[in-house]
Design a protein around this motif. Structure first.
Motif, PDB file in Angstrom:
ATOM      1  N   VAL A  54       0.867  -1.167   0.000  1.00 13.75           N
ATOM      2  CA  VAL A  54       0.000   0.000   0.000  1.00 13.75           C
ATOM      3  C   VAL A  54       0.907   1.221   0.000  1.00 13.75           C
ATOM      4  O   VAL A  54       1.762   1.370   0.875  1.00 13.75           O
ATOM      5  N   GLN A  55       0.753   2.056  -0.990  1.00 18.31           N
ATOM      6  CA  GLN A  55       1.586   3.245  -1.091  1.00 18.31           C
ATOM      7  C   GLN A  55       1.121   4.288  -0.071  1.00 18.31           C
ATOM      8  O   GLN A  55      -0.074   4.550   0.038  1.00 18.31           O
ATOM      9  N   PRO A  56       2.041   4.869   0.675  1.00 15.29           N
ATOM     10  CA  PRO A  56       1.641   5.876   1.663  1.00 15.29           C
ATOM     11  C   PRO A  56       1.106   7.134   0.975  1.00 15.29           C
ATOM     12  O   PRO A  56       1.504   7.460  -0.134  1.00 15.29           O
ATOM     13  N   THR A  57       0.205   7.769   1.652  1.00 13.09           N
ATOM     14  CA  THR A  57      -0.360   9.014   1.142  1.00 13.09           C
ATOM     15  C   THR A  57       0.607  10.154   1.437  1.00 13.09           C
ATOM     16  O   THR A  57       1.092  10.288   2.558  1.00 13.09           O
ATOM     17  N   VAL A  58       0.877  10.949   0.437  1.00 16.16           N
ATOM     18  CA  VAL A  58       1.696  12.135   0.628  1.00 16.16           C
ATOM     19  C   VAL A  58       0.732  13.303   0.788  1.00 16.16           C
ATOM     20  O   VAL A  58      -0.041  13.609  -0.122  1.00 16.16           O
ATOM     21  N   LEU A  59       0.756  13.921   1.957  1.00 12.46           N
ATOM     22  CA  LEU A  59      -0.160  15.021   2.217  1.00 12.46           C
ATOM     23  C   LEU A  59       0.256  16.271   1.458  1.00 12.46           C
ATOM     24  O   LEU A  59       1.439  16.598   1.368  1.00 12.46           O
ATOM     25  N   THR A  60      -0.714  16.961   0.946  1.00 13.44           N
ATOM     26  CA  THR A  60      -0.468  18.234   0.263  1.00 13.44           C
ATOM     27  C   THR A  60      -0.252  19.320   1.310  1.00 13.44           C
ATOM     28  O   THR A  60      -0.582  19.145   2.494  1.00 13.44           O
ATOM     29  N   ALA A  63      -3.533  20.068   2.915  1.00 16.67           N
ATOM     30  CA  ALA A  63      -3.938  19.073   3.915  1.00 16.67           C
ATOM     31  C   ALA A  63      -3.180  19.284   5.228  1.00 16.67           C
ATOM     32  O   ALA A  63      -3.774  19.245   6.310  1.00 16.67           O
ATOM     33  N   TRP A  64      -1.867  19.506   5.141  1.00 17.76           N
ATOM     34  CA  TRP A  64      -1.088  19.776   6.356  1.00 17.76           C
ATOM     35  C   TRP A  64      -1.609  21.033   7.050  1.00 17.76           C
ATOM     36  O   TRP A  64      -1.786  21.071   8.256  1.00 17.76           O
TER      37      TRP A  64
END
Length: 129
Positions: A54-60, A63-64
């Motif tokens: 499962v590829q981790p989500t990279v927060l924009t 989002a941060w």
């Protein structure tokens, strides 16, 4: 058939030494931890077969920045996935409620490499807010 022809132990060991250089090259406890990770990985492959990660989500940045609770972000100064300094700099700009900490001498496995520092910072964050 792939798993039976490729030397998984050396490849997995090489990968963990690349991914966790501070952990793999640290004290005896750290080296034993990495050795255990290799064994667990090989056991998981035998039990579950090949699985898609499962590829981790990279927060924009948005989002941060939208986080409404105090958050602690910790990263080792020897992280190999991304630059710790760049990540902290980014968070400082876009996420005012995120407290960023660079863990000295640590890679991705900061809890193994520098457990006292990590524990102290987490406790400080929880107590002081």
């Amino acid at each position: 058939i792939f798993y039976e022809t490729v030397p998984l132990r050396p490849i997995t060991t090489w990968y963990l030494h690349w991914f966790a250089p501070a952990c793999a090259g640290g004290d005896q406890t750290s080296r034993e931890f990495v050795k255990g990770m290799v064994e667990e990985s090989l056991l998981a492959r035998r039990c579950y077969g090949g699985r898609t990660f499962v590829q981790p989500t990279v927060l924009t940045d948005t989002a941060w920045g939208s986080l409404q609770v105090a958050t602690l972000f910790m990263v080792g100064d020897r992280e190999v996935v991304y630059s710790a300094k760049e990540a902290v700099s980014r968070l400082d700009k876009v996420a005012p409620l995120v407290e960023s900490v660079i863990v000295p001498g640590a890679d991705h496995h900061m809890v193994v490499v520098n457990p006292n520092f990590v524990s102290d910072r987490i406790m400080h964050f929880l107590v002081e807010g």
